[in-house]
Design a protein around this motif. Structure first.
Motif, mmCIF file in Angstrom:
data_model
loop_
_atom_site.group_PDB
_atom_site.id
_atom_site.type_symbol
_atom_site.label_atom_id
_atom_site.label_comp_id
_atom_site.label_asym_id
_atom_site.label_seq_id
_atom_site.Cartn_x
_atom_site.Cartn_y
_atom_site.Cartn_z
ATOM 1 N N GLU A 14 10.329 27.332 -0.965
ATOM 2 C CA GLU A 14 12.053 27.865 -1.796
ATOM 3 C C GLU A 14 13.617 26.758 -1.281
ATOM 4 O O GLU A 14 13.725 26.601 -0.236
ATOM 5 C CB GLU A 14 11.356 29.274 -1.441
ATOM 6 C CG GLU A 14 10.967 30.388 -1.382
ATOM 7 C CD GLU A 14 10.209 30.957 -3.349
ATOM 8 O OE1 GLU A 14 10.735 30.586 -3.570
ATOM 9 O OE2 GLU A 14 9.038 30.859 -3.508
ATOM 10 N N PRO A 15 14.608 27.355 -2.635
ATOM 11 C CA PRO A 15 13.657 28.020 -4.249
ATOM 12 C C PRO A 15 13.063 27.241 -4.806
ATOM 13 O O PRO A 15 12.884 26.041 -4.636
ATOM 14 C CB PRO A 15 14.904 28.220 -4.101
ATOM 15 C CG PRO A 15 15.528 26.648 -3.610
ATOM 16 C CD PRO A 15 15.536 26.389 -2.668
ATOM 17 N N PRO A 85 5.609 26.836 -3.415
ATOM 18 C CA PRO A 85 6.070 27.939 -4.573
ATOM 19 C C PRO A 85 5.463 28.569 -5.983
ATOM 20 O O PRO A 85 5.692 29.345 -6.366
ATOM 21 C CB PRO A 85 7.881 27.902 -4.332
ATOM 22 C CG PRO A 85 8.708 26.812 -4.410
ATOM 23 C CD PRO A 85 7.228 26.283 -3.275
ATOM 24 N N LEU A 86 5.816 27.116 -6.375
ATOM 25 C CA LEU A 86 5.564 26.946 -8.195
ATOM 26 C C LEU A 86 4.359 26.699 -8.445
ATOM 27 O O LEU A 86 4.870 24.640 -8.122
ATOM 28 C CB LEU A 86 6.466 27.572 -9.038
ATOM 29 C CG LEU A 86 6.481 27.026 -10.512
ATOM 30 C CD1 LEU A 86 6.196 28.630 -10.857
ATOM 31 C CD2 LEU A 86 7.477 26.853 -10.734
ATOM 32 N N ILE A 118 8.634 15.033 -14.687
ATOM 33 C CA ILE A 118 10.461 14.463 -14.961
ATOM 34 C C ILE A 118 11.128 15.474 -15.078
ATOM 35 O O ILE A 118 12.166 16.148 -14.508
ATOM 36 C CB ILE A 118 10.428 13.544 -16.013
ATOM 37 C CG1 ILE A 118 9.227 12.382 -15.399
ATOM 38 C CG2 ILE A 118 11.815 13.022 -16.686
ATOM 39 C CD1 ILE A 118 9.057 11.820 -17.005
ATOM 40 N N ALA A 119 11.267 16.763 -15.996
ATOM 41 C CA ALA A 119 12.217 17.996 -16.333
ATOM 42 C C ALA A 119 12.355 19.023 -15.025
ATOM 43 O O ALA A 119 13.739 19.120 -14.878
ATOM 44 C CB ALA A 119 11.594 18.666 -17.631
ATOM 45 N N ALA A 120 11.726 18.943 -13.551
ATOM 46 C CA ALA A 120 11.254 19.372 -13.061
ATOM 47 C C ALA A 120 11.991 18.608 -11.669
ATOM 48 O O ALA A 120 12.526 19.228 -11.099
ATOM 49 C CB ALA A 120 10.260 20.005 -12.301
ATOM 50 N N ASN A 121 12.507 17.171 -11.837
ATOM 51 C CA ASN A 121 12.516 16.316 -11.069
ATOM 52 C C ASN A 121 14.285 15.997 -11.989
ATOM 53 O O ASN A 121 15.324 16.400 -10.632
ATOM 54 C CB ASN A 121 11.901 14.911 -10.902
ATOM 55 C CG ASN A 121 11.468 15.276 -10.328
ATOM 56 O OD1 ASN A 121 10.032 13.750 -10.788
ATOM 57 N ND2 ASN A 121 10.629 15.128 -9.156
ATOM 58 N N ALA A 122 14.312 16.617 -12.588
ATOM 59 C CA ALA A 122 15.857 16.243 -13.254
ATOM 60 C C ALA A 122 16.623 17.415 -12.924
ATOM 61 O O ALA A 122 17.907 17.422 -12.639
ATOM 62 C CB ALA A 122 16.283 16.583 -14.993
ATOM 63 N N LEU A 123 16.136 18.698 -13.049
ATOM 64 C CA LEU A 123 16.289 20.399 -12.647
ATOM 65 C C LEU A 123 16.948 20.074 -10.845
ATOM 66 O O LEU A 123 17.390 21.262 -9.867
ATOM 67 C CB LEU A 123 15.742 21.603 -13.202
ATOM 68 C CG LEU A 123 15.797 21.712 -13.674
ATOM 69 C CD1 LEU A 123 15.114 22.322 -14.577
ATOM 70 C CD2 LEU A 123 17.151 21.831 -14.861
ATOM 71 N N GLY A 124 16.834 18.852 -10.520
ATOM 72 C CA GLY A 124 17.061 18.983 -8.912
ATOM 73 C C GLY A 124 15.680 19.225 -7.821
ATOM 74 O O GLY A 124 15.452 19.439 -6.383
#
Length: 186
Positions: A14-15, A85-86, A118-124
């Motif tokens: 988390e988070p 966590p997801l 890629i999107a999840a990585n871009a969000l950190g």
């Protein structure tokens, strides 16, 4: 994108993305080539206690298939979906279409999974995309919420990760392409 790599699932914590971020991830994931605008994929969100219940069902299925499981093997199945966590399942839902091959629909799902990573990585966040044995077993797919005609493209495990992601050897790029020189001569 040259730094993209998979974090160990057991080290994701988390988070995780919140509801608004998950919706953004799905919007980005669905912006892929989709001949015929068929949307031949969908996403299943696995989080909270659902991950524990899935683990219990997968452990029972593994025991049914393999016989009594030792404690380590049982724990492996119990934690399949609860290590991160997801988890977002990318599911291939092929549609009947006389012009568009099923393989193209599956590849569109693969593109959706890669966009999700890629999107999840871009969000950190860090990610790890896997399938595993239960993806190829009808009862495993049913447990995970798939309809009989659907197939798993991948399960993207998402969470936070501190520290460097382990690097693995990568292919020699110069061996991955060539100039066209005419039809294959065998």
């Amino acid at each position: 994108m040259l730094t993209r790599s998979s974090a160990p699932i057991k080290d994701l914590s988390e988070p995780a993305p919140n509801d608004a971020q998950i919706e953004t991830l799905i919007k980005i994931a669905s912006r892929v080539p989709d001949h015929g605008r068929l949307a031949p994929w969908r996403f299943i969100i696995y989080r909270g206690d659902a991950r524990i219940r899935i683990g219990e069902k997968l452990a029972a299925l593994a025991q049914e298939r393999e016989g009594p499981l030792n404690e380590a093997r049982r724990e492996q199945e119990l934690t399949r979906f609860s290590r991160a966590p997801l988890v977002i399942g990318v599911i291939s839902c092929p549609k009947e279409n006389p012009k568009i091959p099923q393989s193209e629909m599956l590849l569109s799902g693969g593109a959706a999974a890669m966009n999700l990573v890629i999107a999840a990585n871009a969000l950190g966040y860090k990610t790890n995309w896997i399938t595993n044995w239960y993806s190829e077993v009808e009862e495993g797919r049913r447990i995970l919420g798939l309809a009989p005609h659907e197939r798993v493209v991948g399960f993207v495990h998402i969470g936070s990760f501190d520290g460097p992601v382990p690097e693995r050897p990568r292919p020699d790029v110069s061996q991955l392409y060539s100039e066209y020189t005419g039809p294959w001569q065998g």
